[in-house]
Design an enzyme around this catalytic site. Structure first.
Site, PDB file in Angstrom:
ATOM      1  N   TYR A 140      32.537  37.620  46.376  1.00  7.66           N
ATOM      2  CA  TYR A 140      33.874  37.770  46.541  1.00  7.66           C
ATOM      3  C   TYR A 140      34.332  38.901  45.642  1.00  7.66           C
ATOM      4  O   TYR A 140      35.275  39.627  46.270  1.00  7.66           O
ATOM      5  CB  TYR A 140      34.528  36.669  45.631  1.00  7.66           C
ATOM      6  CG  TYR A 140      35.862  36.804  45.660  1.00  7.66           C
ATOM      7  CD1 TYR A 140      36.752  36.547  46.848  1.00  7.66           C
ATOM      8  CD2 TYR A 140      36.505  36.909  44.500  1.00  7.66           C
ATOM      9  CE1 TYR A 140      38.092  36.648  46.972  1.00  7.66           C
ATOM     10  CE2 TYR A 140      37.907  37.380  44.299  1.00  7.66           C
ATOM     11  CZ  TYR A 140      38.631  37.053  45.233  1.00  7.66           C
ATOM     12  OH  TYR A 140      40.013  37.253  45.301  1.00  7.66           O
ATOM     13  N   LYS A 144      36.315  42.166  47.827  1.00  8.70           N
ATOM     14  CA  LYS A 144      37.584  42.580  47.655  1.00  8.70           C
ATOM     15  C   LYS A 144      37.462  44.184  47.092  1.00  8.70           C
ATOM     16  O   LYS A 144      38.510  44.766  47.622  1.00  8.70           O
ATOM     17  CB  LYS A 144      38.210  41.811  46.390  1.00  8.70           C
ATOM     18  CG  LYS A 144      38.781  40.320  46.687  1.00  8.70           C
ATOM     19  CD  LYS A 144      39.748  40.331  47.844  1.00  8.70           C
ATOM     20  CE  LYS A 144      41.074  40.837  47.367  1.00  8.70           C
ATOM     21  NZ  LYS A 144      41.974  40.654  48.611  1.00  8.70           N
TER      22      LYS A 144
END
Length: 329
Positions: A140, A144
């Protein structure tokens, strides 16, 4: 001004939409056909159906002067690596391209402090800091980072893009809830007998929403702004929740190897046997770091509000209780 918002059905997005409407903006919100629209019910919002990777996003943005790209896929499960890349990286690339083709004047991209990484020995870091991508914990955070690079490259090629990096927002409209909201909920449900020694940066979600609007109005193209407020240990957060609710905070901490062992068994063994995993390995690995940040640039250059965290925690508690997520004594 008419603005286009992705992620308006989510936590930050729902607060941003409400702020935009209150300030007189006309809002067009992108929502997937499968999205829950609870957070937008009763609002004067034009909802258009679509996906971050849809080739027709340009037509959906026509007539909008600004885009807030808030949407992202959040998952700490290692099995979701490809989904994170498709939605967060390629989705951001598609949104930025669509905004450029639609003639949108300015785009505010919602990154995260997750893309920045953490400082050594728990020291707060600012926008000038960057962990090597391979040291960012989990897919994750890495997604990002790469999504933010799409925004950086777009700005370098002449597109007007401002980047905001929220820390850990708390407050109303946290329907899923977020990981920080889940901490509050587990406390309210008396499901937290102990805690891990960790720390995070908290900010009122309404301040995060205001930070997005201030970035649209005052932000410098290509710059990033940490939307955060107070660095607190998890124990301090739990103590404040205890003061708000009247319930005792957990008194003992547990070493990280215990939840890490549980998470490994959960995700690597039981999940393969068909049991839905409950504790992500990367979530535990993140909790082993102190995630502290310095938001002074956003405060100084944008005028980012800094609502007292205890007030924000109280608002979050009241919202969860009013909507039946938990009960108070």
């Amino acid at each position: 001004m008419r603005v286009f918002v992705t992620g308006g059905t989510g936590f930050v997005g729902a607060n941003l939409v409400r702020l935009l409407l209150a300030d007189g903006y006309a809002v067009r919100a992108l929502a997937r056909s499968t999205s829950r629209l609870d957070n937008l019910q009763g609002l004067d919002v034009e909802v258009v159906k679509g996906d971050l990777r849809d080739p027709n996003l340009t037509s959906l943005m026509q007539g909008c002067e600004a885009v807030f790209h808030v949407a992202a896929h959040y998952s700490l499960w290692q099995s979701d690596r490809e989904m994170l890349y498709q939605n967060n990286v390629l989705g951001t690339r598609n949104v930025l391209a669509a905004a450029r083709q639609a003639g949108v004047d300015r785009t505010v991209y919602t990154s995260s402090v997750a893309a920045i990484g953490v400082g050594a020995n728990g020291l707060p870091v600012d926008e000038t800091y960057q962990s090597p991508v391979e040291k960012l914990v989990g897919y994750y955070k890495q997604s990002k980072y790469w999504a933010e690079q799409e925004a950086v490259q777009a700005a370098k090629t002449g597109q007007d893009v401002v980047i905001v990096n929220p820390s850990s927002p708390i407050g109303a409209w946290d329907v899923k809830p977020t990981p920080t909201g889940d901490i509050i909920l587990r406390f309210l449900r008396r499901q937290m007998p102990a805690y891990v020694d960790t720390g995070l940066n908290l900010i009122d979600v309404q301040d995060v929403a205001r930070g997005h609007l201030l970035a649209l109005q005052k932000g410098k193209t290509g710059d990033r702004y940490i939307l955060g407020h107070q660095n607190l240990t998890l124990k301090s957060v739990l103590d404040q929740l205890a003061h708000i609710t009247g319930w005792p905070a957990p008194a003992r901490s547990i070493p990280a190897w215990i939840p890490l062992s549980v998470a490994w068994i959960d995700e690597k063994v039981l999940a393969k046997l068909g049991k839905p995993p409950a504790v992500p390995i990367d979530g535990v690995r993140m909790s082993m770091q102190y995630m502290y940040y310095d938001p002074s640039k956003a405060v100084r250059e944008l005028g980012l509000p800094q609502t007292p965290i205890k007030e924000s925690l109280r608002q979050a508690v009241n919202w969860f209780v009013e909507r039946g997520y938990a009960e108070l004594p």
